[in-house]
Design an enzyme around this catalytic site. Structure first.
Site, PDB file in Angstrom:
ATOM      1  N   CYS A  44     -13.494   7.784  -0.558  1.00 18.36           N
ATOM      2  CA  CYS A  44     -13.426   6.438  -0.002  1.00 18.36           C
ATOM      3  C   CYS A  44     -14.333   6.378   1.220  1.00 18.36           C
ATOM      4  CB  CYS A  44     -11.987   6.122   0.386  1.00 18.36           C
ATOM      5  SG  CYS A  44     -11.781   4.521   1.177  1.00 18.36           S
ATOM      6  N   GLU A 100     -10.266  -0.401  -5.310  1.00 14.72           N
ATOM      7  CA  GLU A 100     -10.607  -1.541  -4.440  1.00 14.72           C
ATOM      8  C   GLU A 100      -9.426  -2.515  -4.309  1.00 14.72           C
ATOM      9  OE1 GLU A 100     -13.041  -0.981  -2.717  1.00 14.72           O
ATOM     10  OE2 GLU A 100     -14.111   0.449  -3.981  1.00 14.72           O
TER      11      GLU A 100
HETATM   12 ZN    ZN Z   1     -11.998   2.953  -0.450  1.00 15.71          ZN
END
Ligand code: ZN
Length: 188
Positions: free
Chosen positions: A96, A140
């Site tokens: 991420c 997401e």
């Molecule tokens: Zn992320």
């Protein structure tokens, strides 16, 4: 278009739920253009609005699907359906941009279908089964609910992840965002 700073774990924007977009204004168009620019600068597979400090319920993606075809787009006000088995493979590392430089095996459903609207206000569906895109869609939408992939790790890996985050020292150094124009994710 502008590259915006990317928020880092510990930033409040990553922990709150987002707001539905009621009208596609010039600000929303600019936000989306900047998010593509920011994601490209960081070499990411996708980016959700909270990762640039915004409260709007939208994300962009830019990654291959199960057929290896590069897919790129925006989904505003997404609704996610997950299907198929929950898969956890040792060698499928999820990362991420808000936890830069780290990555851990993360359980995800094999299939994901997201419906929402695009910048023209048209209804769209984005779907993938077994590809990077299927994982990105689930990742997401988690961001838009105020959650990170760290919340989906096994207890042992989660402890490992939290130790790695502490070792990176972002919190101790008061660092809540990073600029992909000046740093590589590994060096944040
Ligand atoms: Zn992320």
């Amino acid at each position: 278009m502008t590259v915006r700073p990317i928020t880092i774990v510990g930033h409040r924007a990553l922990e709150r739920r987002t707001r539905k977009v009621r009208e596609i204004t010039e600000d929303i168009r600019t936000l989306v253009a900047d998010m593509f620019e920011t994601n490209d600068a960081a070499d990411g597979a996708g980016l959700a609005a909270p990762q640039v400090g915004s409260r709007w319920r939208l994300f962009i993606y830019s990654c291959p699907d199960a057929e290896g075809i590069e897919r790129r787009g925006v989904v505003i006000n997404p609704r996610l359906e997950r299907y198929g088995p929950l898969e956890l493979e040792e060698d499928t590392i999820e990362g991420c941009l808000s936890v830069p430089g780290e990555g851990f095996p993360t359980a995800r459903h094999r299939g994901a279908r997201v419906t929402g609207i695009d910048l023209e206000g048209q209804e769209i569906t984005v779907e993938d089964e077994g590809g990077v895109l299927a994982r990105a869609l689930q990742h997401e939408v988690d961001h838009l609910e105020g959650s990170l992939y760290l919340d989906r790790l096994t207890p042992a890996l989660r402890r490992e992840a939290l130790d790695a985050i502490t070792a990176r020292g972002w919190r101790a150094r008061g660092i809540l965002s990073w600029d992909p124009r000046t740093l590589e994710a590994e060096d944040v």
